[in-house]
Design a protein around this motif. Structure first.
Motif, PDB file in Angstrom:
ATOM      1  N   HIS A 208       0.814  -1.228   0.000  1.00  0.00           N
ATOM      2  CA  HIS A 208       0.000   0.000   0.000  1.00  0.00           C
ATOM      3  C   HIS A 208       0.841   1.270   0.000  1.00  0.00           C
ATOM      4  O   HIS A 208       0.550   2.223   0.746  1.00  0.00           O
ATOM      5  CB  HIS A 208      -0.997  -0.003   1.174  1.00  0.00           C
ATOM      6  CG  HIS A 208      -2.127  -0.980   0.986  1.00  0.00           C
ATOM      7  ND1 HIS A 208      -3.315  -0.632   0.383  1.00  0.00           N
ATOM      8  CD2 HIS A 208      -2.232  -2.297   1.306  1.00  0.00           C
ATOM      9  CE1 HIS A 208      -4.100  -1.693   0.341  1.00  0.00           C
ATOM     10  NE2 HIS A 208      -3.476  -2.729   0.894  1.00  0.00           N
TER      11      HIS A 208
ATOM     12  N   ASP B 107      -1.779  -5.549  -4.058  1.00  0.00           N
ATOM     13  CA  ASP B 107      -1.964  -4.286  -3.339  1.00  0.00           C
ATOM     14  C   ASP B 107      -0.590  -3.686  -3.023  1.00  0.00           C
ATOM     15  O   ASP B 107      -0.325  -3.249  -1.893  1.00  0.00           O
ATOM     16  CB  ASP B 107      -2.769  -4.464  -2.037  1.00  0.00           C
ATOM     17  CG  ASP B 107      -4.265  -4.611  -2.270  1.00  0.00           C
ATOM     18  OD1 ASP B 107      -4.689  -4.617  -3.437  1.00  0.00           O
ATOM     19  OD2 ASP B 107      -5.011  -4.718  -1.277  1.00  0.00           O
TER      20      ASP B 107
ATOM     21  N   ASN C  78      -6.415  -5.794  -5.621  1.00  0.00           N
ATOM     22  CA  ASN C  78      -7.578  -4.967  -5.939  1.00  0.00           C
ATOM     23  C   ASN C  78      -7.302  -3.467  -5.840  1.00  0.00           C
ATOM     24  O   ASN C  78      -8.130  -2.662  -6.250  1.00  0.00           O
ATOM     25  CB  ASN C  78      -8.776  -5.361  -5.064  1.00  0.00           C
ATOM     26  CG  ASN C  78      -8.441  -5.434  -3.601  1.00  0.00           C
ATOM     27  OD1 ASN C  78      -7.539  -6.153  -3.200  1.00  0.00           O
ATOM     28  ND2 ASN C  78      -9.137  -4.678  -2.788  1.00  0.00           N
ATOM     29  N   HIS C  79      -6.135  -3.058  -5.305  1.00  0.00           N
ATOM     30  CA  HIS C  79      -5.780  -1.630  -5.279  1.00  0.00           C
ATOM     31  C   HIS C  79      -4.880  -1.244  -6.448  1.00  0.00           C
ATOM     32  O   HIS C  79      -4.536  -0.079  -6.596  1.00  0.00           O
ATOM     33  CB  HIS C  79      -5.065  -1.282  -3.966  1.00  0.00           C
ATOM     34  CG  HIS C  79      -5.998  -1.118  -2.802  1.00  0.00           C
ATOM     35  ND1 HIS C  79      -6.259   0.100  -2.224  1.00  0.00           N
ATOM     36  CD2 HIS C  79      -6.747  -2.022  -2.123  1.00  0.00           C
ATOM     37  CE1 HIS C  79      -7.118  -0.066  -1.234  1.00  0.00           C
ATOM     38  NE2 HIS C  79      -7.428  -1.348  -1.146  1.00  0.00           N
TER      39      HIS C  79
ATOM     40  N   ASP D 185     -13.123 -12.055   1.161  1.00  0.00           N
ATOM     41  CA  ASP D 185     -14.277 -11.248   1.568  1.00  0.00           C
ATOM     42  C   ASP D 185     -15.569 -12.062   1.406  1.00  0.00           C
ATOM     43  O   ASP D 185     -16.452 -12.010   2.254  1.00  0.00           O
ATOM     44  CB  ASP D 185     -14.381  -9.969   0.720  1.00  0.00           C
ATOM     45  CG  ASP D 185     -13.208  -9.019   0.947  1.00  0.00           C
ATOM     46  OD1 ASP D 185     -12.575  -9.086   2.014  1.00  0.00           O
ATOM     47  OD2 ASP D 185     -12.916  -8.209   0.046  1.00  0.00           O
TER      48      ASP D 185
ATOM     49  N   TYR E  88     -11.720 -12.740   9.280  1.00  0.00           N
ATOM     50  CA  TYR E  88     -10.609 -11.994   8.683  1.00  0.00           C
ATOM     51  C   TYR E  88      -9.311 -12.239   9.444  1.00  0.00           C
ATOM     52  O   TYR E  88      -8.228 -12.111   8.899  1.00  0.00           O
ATOM     53  CB  TYR E  88     -10.911 -10.495   8.670  1.00  0.00           C
ATOM     54  CG  TYR E  88     -11.765 -10.068   7.497  1.00  0.00           C
ATOM     55  CD1 TYR E  88     -11.334 -10.330   6.203  1.00  0.00           C
ATOM     56  CD2 TYR E  88     -12.971  -9.410   7.666  1.00  0.00           C
ATOM     57  CE1 TYR E  88     -12.084  -9.951   5.103  1.00  0.00           C
ATOM     58  CE2 TYR E  88     -13.732  -9.018   6.566  1.00  0.00           C
ATOM     59  CZ  TYR E  88     -13.287  -9.290   5.295  1.00  0.00           C
ATOM     60  OH  TYR E  88     -14.023  -8.921   4.212  1.00  0.00           O
TER      61      TYR E  88
ATOM     62  N   HIS F 150      -4.147  -9.896   1.164  1.00  0.00           N
ATOM     63  CA  HIS F 150      -5.406  -9.154   1.164  1.00  0.00           C
ATOM     64  C   HIS F 150      -5.993  -8.810   2.541  1.00  0.00           C
ATOM     65  O   HIS F 150      -6.438  -7.697   2.747  1.00  0.00           O
ATOM     66  CB  HIS F 150      -6.462  -9.861   0.310  1.00  0.00           C
ATOM     67  CG  HIS F 150      -7.756  -9.126   0.214  1.00  0.00           C
ATOM     68  ND1 HIS F 150      -7.841  -7.826  -0.268  1.00  0.00           N
ATOM     69  CD2 HIS F 150      -9.031  -9.470   0.575  1.00  0.00           C
ATOM     70  CE1 HIS F 150      -9.114  -7.431  -0.231  1.00  0.00           C
ATOM     71  NE2 HIS F 150      -9.842  -8.401   0.286  1.00  0.00           N
ATOM     72  N   VAL F 151      -6.050  -9.773   3.458  1.00  0.00           N
ATOM     73  CA  VAL F 151      -6.775  -9.491   4.705  1.00  0.00           C
ATOM     74  C   VAL F 151      -5.904  -8.807   5.766  1.00  0.00           C
ATOM     75  O   VAL F 151      -6.362  -8.540   6.873  1.00  0.00           O
ATOM     76  CB  VAL F 151      -7.444 -10.755   5.282  1.00  0.00           C
ATOM     77  CG1 VAL F 151      -8.574 -11.194   4.384  1.00  0.00           C
ATOM     78  CG2 VAL F 151      -6.438 -11.871   5.458  1.00  0.00           C
ATOM     79  N   HIS F 152      -4.646  -8.514   5.424  1.00  0.00           N
ATOM     80  CA  HIS F 152      -3.756  -7.793   6.334  1.00  0.00           C
ATOM     81  C   HIS F 152      -3.608  -8.525   7.671  1.00  0.00           C
ATOM     82  O   HIS F 152      -3.673  -7.926   8.745  1.00  0.00           O
ATOM     83  CB  HIS F 152      -4.239  -6.344   6.536  1.00  0.00           C
ATOM     84  CG  HIS F 152      -4.302  -5.550   5.278  1.00  0.00           C
ATOM     85  ND1 HIS F 152      -4.248  -4.178   5.252  1.00  0.00           N
ATOM     86  CD2 HIS F 152      -4.376  -5.931   3.962  1.00  0.00           C
ATOM     87  CE1 HIS F 152      -4.316  -3.749   3.991  1.00  0.00           C
ATOM     88  NE2 HIS F 152      -4.404  -4.809   3.187  1.00  0.00           N
TER      89      HIS F 152
ATOM     90  N   TYR G 239     -11.507   2.679   7.113  1.00  0.00           N
ATOM     91  CA  TYR G 239     -12.474   1.649   6.736  1.00  0.00           C
ATOM     92  C   TYR G 239     -12.372   0.438   7.662  1.00  0.00           C
ATOM     93  O   TYR G 239     -13.377  -0.096   8.146  1.00  0.00           O
ATOM     94  CB  TYR G 239     -12.236   1.204   5.281  1.00  0.00           C
ATOM     95  CG  TYR G 239     -13.198   0.129   4.868  1.00  0.00           C
ATOM     96  CD1 TYR G 239     -14.424   0.444   4.302  1.00  0.00           C
ATOM     97  CD2 TYR G 239     -12.902  -1.217   5.102  1.00  0.00           C
ATOM     98  CE1 TYR G 239     -15.324  -0.547   3.969  1.00  0.00           C
ATOM     99  CE2 TYR G 239     -13.800  -2.208   4.785  1.00  0.00           C
ATOM    100  CZ  TYR G 239     -15.009  -1.868   4.211  1.00  0.00           C
ATOM    101  OH  TYR G 239     -15.897  -2.856   3.904  1.00  0.00           O
TER     102      TYR G 239
HETATM  103  O1  D5M Z   1      -8.475  -4.826   2.076  1.00  0.00           O
HETATM  104  C1  D5M Z   1      -7.977  -4.847   3.371  1.00  0.00           C
HETATM  105  C2  D5M Z   1      -8.924  -5.493   4.320  1.00  0.00           C
HETATM  106  O2  D5M Z   1     -10.084  -4.696   4.503  1.00  0.00           O
HETATM  107  C3  D5M Z   1      -9.422  -6.860   3.916  1.00  0.00           C
HETATM  108  O3  D5M Z   1      -9.524  -7.631   5.105  1.00  0.00           O
HETATM  109  C4  D5M Z   1     -10.786  -6.643   3.381  1.00  0.00           C
HETATM  110  C5  D5M Z   1     -11.240  -5.406   4.088  1.00  0.00           C
HETATM  111  N1  D5M Z   1     -12.019  -4.572   3.184  1.00  0.00           N
HETATM  112  C6  D5M Z   1     -11.583  -3.485   2.557  1.00  0.00           C
HETATM  113  N2  D5M Z   1     -12.550  -2.971   1.771  1.00  0.00           N
HETATM  114  C7  D5M Z   1     -13.617  -3.775   1.904  1.00  0.00           C
HETATM  115  C8  D5M Z   1     -14.947  -3.780   1.367  1.00  0.00           C
HETATM  116  N3  D5M Z   1     -15.378  -2.835   0.528  1.00  0.00           N
HETATM  117  N4  D5M Z   1     -15.758  -4.782   1.743  1.00  0.00           N
HETATM  118  C9  D5M Z   1     -15.355  -5.719   2.603  1.00  0.00           C
HETATM  119  N5  D5M Z   1     -14.135  -5.745   3.144  1.00  0.00           N
HETATM  120  C10 D5M Z   1     -13.274  -4.805   2.807  1.00  0.00           C
HETATM  121  P1  D5M Z   1      -7.832  -3.962   0.916  1.00  0.00           P
HETATM  122  O4  D5M Z   1      -7.951  -4.784  -0.306  1.00  0.00           O
HETATM  123  O5  D5M Z   1      -6.425  -3.697   1.293  1.00  0.00           O
HETATM  124  O6  D5M Z   1      -8.612  -2.707   0.830  1.00  0.00           O
END
Ligand code: D5M
Ligand code: FE
Ligand code: ZN
Length: 494
Positions: A250, A286, A332-333, A382, A393, A440-442, A466
């Motif tokens: 990121h 990402d 996805n970023h 997700d 997560y 992805h899920v950090h 978020y």
């Molecule tokens: O996603 C980083 C983390 O945040 C990952 O666990 C999913 C969650 N995340 C981020 N955006 C969303 C949305 N829109 N719906 C559900 N979960 C989400 P990252 O890909 O780095 O943004």
């Protein structure tokens, strides 16, 4: 004697650095000496070093160190001929080993879909066929018929199909609409049973064993998943070099953890025996924060130009040692189409990086020294967390296991994961990998499922607004590292 020491190390999937190997080999009973060291170590190291041995010795009472001969003060004083030369396999130095990387499966340059109606039906037909092939070899599904025929039978039936719909009846039981090329049939799963607890996702391909009722319903007795055949052995390579896995860097976000990343870079450039063994650095998507990925993202950006974000990433990666080859896949970023499978980052981004950096698609299967690695950013987690009870997560490894059981990276179509209807379903796990990595899920995790090493590479970003809103606590700055010679892994914290 050395063969036994080698066996004892191999049995534990461990490696010794040259000094430790030589030291152990000189003990009267090297295997016993090794066992004593291992017994005293709090954590099994990826590579047993002289430091580990000295630390253990310091912790032992003098009488307990029998079996380990202290290192001679002047090793040269021992006549060379009398010192058995250790033939132990030691940890490889990345700079001494030539690169062995080849892509096995990747969408880059092969995308054909335009999103027409025809594309969708072709995509689903391919998914059914590809996973159907894996199911048909399952012992339980010998004699499976098509659904049209199964509907006409009155005895126990077996068939393979795609789950077109999952719904819950008023009484709380579950009905799956299962379909193949011939027909669709409702499959009933009674609540409270083990079958009911193992939730089924929409668009999964499954095998069903059940009994037809007079009303044209099939009462499910077993749901068969393609799964991973058990008993896989890790294809230990002769070059015992390592792979480090990072994800979700990121770059460009205000919450990018630059200090942790710098500490990682310093360690990578240090004399540490594990750092020197790292031949590959896999970045699982990402890699930058991007722009316009979520509403009001601009308020959280330190660099608000995506090109400048990649320039900064290129600068960070250029500071990594030359012995580490970097492999980058998008997430996805990143600046490619969001629909999976995603192609590699475009040429105008690639040209910012030095020749040590390779760009692949998401997902991508590649070989490193004959070890097959499946790398996937992990967006579909997700959908798994949303749709499968018990997933979280905080435990990405659980969702990765569910992907392996289903032999599919993103079964749910039309959920949170955008999927491009390619002619061939690139998200099917058709060949079982030796290593499966996602991000992805950090979070971070390392485990094994039926011989497949599963790795979730953590992130380099602190909690975003978020994530705070959704109670997601990131685990950042942890680097899973795996040795290709043994398959053993460790997680290093920065
Ligand atoms: O996603 C980083 C983390 O945040 C990952 O666990 C999913 C969650 N995340 C981020 N955006 C969303 C949305 N829109 N719906 C559900 N979960 C989400 P990252 O890909 O780095 O943004
Ligand atoms: Fe991310
Ligand atoms: Zn992501």
């Amino acid at each position: 004697m050395h063969e036994r020491l080698l066996d004892a190390l191999a049995k534990r999937g461990a490696l010794a650095d040259p000094a430790a190997a030589e030291y152990l080999a000189r003990s009267p009973d090297p295997v016993e000496a090794l066992e004593r060291v291992f017994a005293k170590l709090a954590n099994m190291p990826l590579v047993l070093t002289m430091d580990d041995i000295l630390r253990v010795q310091g912790a032992l009472r003098p009488s307990a160190v029998v079996g380990i001969v202290p290192m001679p003060v002047a090793p040269a004083a021992i006549p060379v001929a009398s010192v058995p030369q250790p033939r132990l396999r030691t940890v490889g130095r990345a700079k001494d080993v030539s690169e062995d990387f080849s892509v096995v499966r990747d969408i880059t340059g092969k995308s054909t879909c335009q999103g027409t109606l025809g594309d969708f039906s072709r995509y689903f037909a391919n998914r059914l066929e590809a996973i159907g092939k894996l199911l048909r070899v399952r012992r339980e599904l010998v004699g499976a018929t098509d659904i049209a025929r199964a509907r006409r039978l009155t005895r126990e039936v077996r068939f393979i199909g795609m789950v077109a719909d999952v719904r819950t009846t008023r009484k709380g039981d579950r009905i799956l609409e299962v379909e193949d090329a011939t027909e669709t049939v409702p499959v009933f799963i009674a609540q409270g049973t083990d079958l009911f607890r193992d939730a089924v996702l929409p668009d999964e391909v499954i095998g069903v064993i059940g009994r037809p009722t007079e009303k044209g319903l099939i009462i499910a007795e077993q749901i068969i998943r393609p799964d991973v055949p058990g008993g896989r052995a890790f294809p230990a390579t002769k070059e015992a070099v390592s792979v480090a896995f990072v994800s979700d860097i990121h770059v460009g976000s205000r919450t990018f953890l630059g200090e942790k990343w710098d500490a990682f870079t310093r360690w990578m450039n240090s004399d540490d025996v594990v750092a020197k063994s790292i031949k590959y650095l896999v970045c699982a998507g990402d890699v930058v924060d991007g722009i316009g990925v979520y509403p009001r993202q601009e308020e959280e950006l330190a660099i608000d130009d995506v090109y400048a974000q990649y320039e900064e990433l290129a600068r960070l990666l250029a500071a990594m040692p030359d012995h580490a080859n970097v492999i980058v896949l998008p997430g996805n970023h990143d600046a490619v189409r969001p629909a999976e499978p995603q192609p590699a980052l475009p040429q105008n981004v690639q040209k910012l990086f030095d020749s040590n950096t390779k760009f692949v698609g998401n997902p991508c299967t590649f070989n490193l020294h004959g070890v097959r690695i499946l790398a996937y950013h992990g967006r579909s987690m997700d959908d798994f967390v949303y749709s499968l009870p018990g997933m979280s997560y905080a435990r990405p490894i659980d969702t990765m296991r569910e992907m392996l059981r289903r032999r599919h990276l993103a079964p749910v179509y039309g959920g949170k994961t955008p999927i491009a209807p390619e002619a061939e379903d690139h998200l099917v796990i058709d060949e079982v990998p030796d290593v499966f990595v996602a991000g992805h899920v950090h979070a971070v995790g390392m485990d094994e499922y039926k011989g497949v090493k599963m790795i979730n590479a953590s992130a380099w970003q602190s909690q975003t607004a978020y994530q705070k809103m959704h109670n997601i606590e990131p685990v950042a700055g942890r680097v899973p590292i795996m040795n290709l010679g043994t398959g053993r892994g460790t997680i290093k914290e920065f």
